[in-house]
Design a protein around this motif. Structure first.
Motif, PDB file in Angstrom:
ATOM      1  N   GLY A  62       6.003  59.983 -81.927  1.00 30.15           N
ATOM      2  CA  GLY A  62       5.930  60.905 -82.709  1.00 30.15           C
ATOM      3  C   GLY A  62       6.881  61.882 -81.412  1.00 30.15           C
ATOM      4  N   ASP A  63       6.220  62.196 -80.933  1.00 26.25           N
ATOM      5  CA  ASP A  63       5.904  62.982 -79.154  1.00 26.25           C
ATOM      6  C   ASP A  63       7.968  63.055 -78.966  1.00 26.25           C
ATOM      7  N   MET A  69       6.508  73.200 -85.886  1.00 22.70           N
ATOM      8  CA  MET A  69       6.241  72.163 -84.486  1.00 22.70           C
ATOM      9  C   MET A  69       5.745  72.200 -83.786  1.00 22.70           C
ATOM     10  N   LYS A  70       5.103  73.123 -83.030  1.00 20.56           N
ATOM     11  CA  LYS A  70       4.745  73.231 -81.893  1.00 20.56           C
ATOM     12  C   LYS A  70       3.182  72.867 -82.537  1.00 20.56           C
ATOM     13  N   VAL A  71       2.527  73.342 -83.561  1.00 13.36           N
ATOM     14  CA  VAL A  71       1.275  73.471 -83.874  1.00 13.36           C
ATOM     15  C   VAL A  71       0.859  71.822 -83.815  1.00 13.36           C
ATOM     16  N   GLN A  72       2.152  71.402 -83.954  1.00 16.58           N
ATOM     17  CA  GLN A  72       1.755  69.701 -84.434  1.00 16.58           C
ATOM     18  C   GLN A  72       2.072  68.915 -83.203  1.00 16.58           C
ATOM     19  N   LEU A 106      -0.270  66.603 -78.558  1.00 14.28           N
ATOM     20  CA  LEU A 106      -1.094  66.187 -77.211  1.00 14.28           C
ATOM     21  C   LEU A 106      -2.417  66.313 -76.776  1.00 14.28           C
ATOM     22  N   THR A 107      -3.233  66.414 -78.083  1.00 12.86           N
ATOM     23  CA  THR A 107      -4.535  66.699 -78.031  1.00 12.86           C
ATOM     24  C   THR A 107      -5.234  65.202 -78.039  1.00 12.86           C
ATOM     25  N   GLU A 149      -2.789  70.340 -71.255  1.00 14.73           N
ATOM     26  CA  GLU A 149      -0.924  71.112 -71.948  1.00 14.73           C
ATOM     27  C   GLU A 149      -1.080  71.359 -73.068  1.00 14.73           C
ATOM     28  N   ALA A 150      -2.337  70.571 -73.752  1.00 20.76           N
ATOM     29  CA  ALA A 150      -2.122  71.149 -75.526  1.00 20.76           C
ATOM     30  C   ALA A 150      -2.970  72.494 -75.098  1.00 20.76           C
ATOM     31  N   GLU A 151      -3.969  72.653 -74.366  1.00 20.49           N
ATOM     32  CA  GLU A 151      -4.616  74.295 -74.239  1.00 20.49           C
ATOM     33  C   GLU A 151      -3.260  75.009 -73.901  1.00 20.49           C
ATOM     34  N   GLN A 152      -2.085  74.584 -72.570  1.00 15.70           N
ATOM     35  CA  GLN A 152      -1.761  75.707 -72.884  1.00 15.70           C
ATOM     36  C   GLN A 152      -0.578  76.115 -73.493  1.00 15.70           C
ATOM     37  N   LEU A 153       0.142  74.812 -74.352  1.00 15.67           N
ATOM     38  CA  LEU A 153       0.806  75.037 -75.729  1.00 15.67           C
ATOM     39  C   LEU A 153       0.050  75.929 -76.595  1.00 15.67           C
TER      40      LEU A 153
END
Length: 645
Positions: free
Chosen positions: A191-192, A220-223, A228-229, A236-240
């Motif tokens: 998926g990534d 898409m970035k929300v997904q 990442l979580t 990485e998820a927190e940074q995005l």
């Protein structure tokens, strides 16, 4: 009547595709002259639809009942755009066999929005088979979105595609749908990859403005934060998530999901009270921008968890109790069963151990004996405490009550794939393969019978597991039953390799001569399957070799190894002394009384004196021995004191 036709002709003559306001004004003027002019009302409704005034168009159809039949297509589209997708499905599907392509598109869209994804998939498959080059791109996008939703709702066996094709990654819409389908299957790495490809393809589109590209990329970035979580890349998820401008997301439903994912990925929001405030800060979406039911369930679950962390156990218990009592039991609804689990958590009130939680939750079972969520919660707690027998007995008793009821809905719950898999897992854990096979066989038999069930189709995974378990028994009758199971799966999908392999295996036991050659040609060759197996290594590892006819029978025997190092026995902590040193050698005679140990040496005169009576021959003691003087007693002995015996 003639005047009405004349006025309508003049109306249509003045109407243009680009000027719907003028069409609306002309229609309004005609309606003022004759309120019963149905055609003028129809033109007015169409003009309102073109102007995106869907609520006003719905009022036109509700005011003129005749239009609901004569303008069925526009009425169905109006219902869909005003958020009444279920009613739109009813209207559009009434005469779908002879309907035009436009009506079929409305039906598919309305079925998708009302979460009837199986119906939407069938309609899109029919549209694709009918062929229309101008619609091929749109149908491919919508079919991909439908496949993703089928995966989310546990009906992945009905999806047209299980893996993204190369052409799916060439366009950002289809690549995004492929990413969503992979995420729903739990394939987060795939998926990534698809999601990154979708973002790249969107940025490469030339006929889109930067604002349009940004609007497409933000969801898409929300997904991507979610992916990442789930992959454990929290940093990485927190940074995005911190880089996503939530207020710029147009769809309020997506904005709220983005904020919730941001809370889940952020280390700064460890304060539950702050998380509670942020969770409820997003504006509510409109009725045409609603969540799907699985999203609603997850968001409600997040809300309950935040409330529990904020010490609002009583409120959670009250809210979940309302959800449970409003639904019939037993239920397979994810919303109801999730509420039951969190209701149990609220009653446990942060119990420190699993046993303490069980003590608080077990009384609830007397009030709700058919609550699936509660029963699974107690089963899980039993497993955590290592009490597999109690967990098995609980599920078996529940299944027996449902079987004896005879209700069709109760039997659907009794043989639900998830519940059957739970009991089978418990049987396997306890080393009861026969009971596991019996349970799978019952479930396969139940779903194999034609009956009116709530489920669109029986679980493919359950049927494959049941057929495989029956084949493992090497019994003729069981193999025949397994063949019927795999035959049904093959009829559903003649390219399913699991069904083909099972069918061939079943035929090889029952009637090997009837195996169709076209089935065996699909399966890989045996030489290919064993190409990476080292026979010599297997023999060296202890696999017995077959003796040749010329060899004596003794040659098949293998000599036992000369010495096998004994494995040190592990001692439980509860049996260890307080000051136990594992590096110190333990005394081999520690179980004997001290006086019987070989190294015991008594201290002092009295100790040595006592040791005389402990010795049994062999060693002469130099201690003085009392001499006897006939039978009259002792000589020179002291007189006993008074009262002593």
């Amino acid at each position: 009547m003639a005047a009405s036709i004349k006025s309508l002709s003049a109306l249509l003559a003045q109407a243009t595709i680009d000027d719907h306001e003028e069409s609306l004004q002309t229609a309004n003027a005609a309606i003022k002259k004759s309120k019963t002019d149905t055609q003028a009302h129809h033109v007015r409704a169409v003009a309102l639809l073109h102007l995106d005034r869907f609520d006003d168009a719905l009022k036109v159809f509700e005011g003129v009942k005749e239009l609901q039949e004569t303008a069925r297509f526009h009425y169905a589209y109006t219902l869909y755009k005003t958020g009444n997708a279920a009613k739109a499905v009813e209207v559009a599907g009434a005469e779908i066999e002879n309907a035009a392509r436009g009506m079929k598109h409305v039906l598919a869209q309305a079925a998708y929005r009302s979460e009837n994804f199986a119906q939407a998939s069938r309609v899109y498959r029919g549209l694709a088979n009918q062929g229309a080059e101008t619609e091929e791109y749109d149908i491919r996008i919508n079919s991909g979105a439908t496949d993703a939703q089928l995966e989310w709702f546990g009906q992945g066996e009905l999806a047209q595609k299980k893996k993204p094709a190369r052409e799916d990654l060439d366009v950002f819409e289809t690549a995004y749908n492929a990413a969503c389908a992979s995420i729903a299957r739990g394939e987060f790495a795939q998926g990534d990859i698809c999601l990154k490809r979708a973002i790249d393809r969107c940025n490469e589109v030339e006929d889109m403005s930067d604002a349009e590209k940004k609007a497409e990329i933000l969801p898409m970035k929300v997904q991507q934060v979610y992916i990442l979580t789930q992959m454990g890349k929290v940093d990485e998820a927190e940074q995005l998530a911190a880089a996503i401008p939530f207020t710029e997301i147009k769809e309020l439903s997506t904005r709220h999901i983005a904020q919730v994912n941001g809370i889940a990925a952020s280390k700064e929001h460890s304060n539950p009270y702050l998380s509670h405030r942020l969770f409820h800060s997003s504006p509510k979406p409109s009725k045409t921008d609603q969540y799907f039911s699985f999203q609603t369930n997850l968001l409600r679950q997040d809300e309950y968890v935040i409330n529990l962390l904020s010490q609002k156990s009583s409120g959670v218990a009250f809210s979940t109790e309302k959800v449970i009592s409003a639904a019939p039991t037993p239920s397979l609804s994810p919303a109801v069963n999730m509420a039951a689990v969190l209701n149990a958590a609220a009653h446990a009130r942060s119990a420190p151990t699993e046993k303490a939680a069980l003590k608080q939750i077990l009384p609830l079972l007397e009030k709700r004996p058919t609550d699936v969520g509660l029963i699974l919660t107690i089963t899980h707690l039993y497993v955590l405490t290592g009490n597999y027998a109690a967990a098995t007995h609980l599920l078996e008793s529940f299944f027996a009550r449902l079987s004896h009821s005879g209700s069709a809905s109760n039997l659907d719950v009794r043989f639900a794939p998830g519940l059957v898999a739970t009991l089978v897992s418990l049987y396997v854990q306890q080393g009861r393969p026969g009971a596991a096979r019996s349970e799978l066989s019952k479930a396969a038999e139940y779903w194999g019978k034609p009956h009116k069930s709530k489920t669109e189709a029986p679980s493919k995974a359950l049927l494959v597991a049941a057929g495989t378990a029956l084949l493992d028994t090497h019994n003729q009758d069981n193999a025949k039953t397994a063949g019927e199971i795999f035959k049904g799966l093959y009829n559903q999908d003649n390219e399913d390799r699991a069904a083909i392999a099972g069918l061939v295996a079943a035929y090889s036991v029952t009637d090997s001569s009837s195996i169709p050659s076209d089935l065996t040609s699909i399966l890989p060759e045996a030489s290919r399957l064993v190409s990476d197996i080292d026979a010599v290594a297997l023999e060296d590892a202890g696999v017995p070799a077959l003796a040749l006819p010329s060899q004596p029978s003794e040659s098949r025997k293998r000599a036992a190894p000369k010495s096998i190092p004994s494995k040190a026995k592990r001692i439980r902590k509860a049996r260890m002394p307080k000051e136990f040193d594992p590096n110190k050698k333990m005394d081999a005679e520690r179980w004997l009384p001290m006086r019987d140990r070989s190294y015991y040496r008594p201290k002092g005169r009295k100790g040595k004196k006592r040791a005389e009576g402990f010795t049994q021959g062999g060693i002469e003691e130099k201690a003085p021995v009392q001499q006897q003087q006939g039978s009259g007693g002792t000589k020179g002995g002291k007189k006993k004191g008074k009262g002593r015996k």
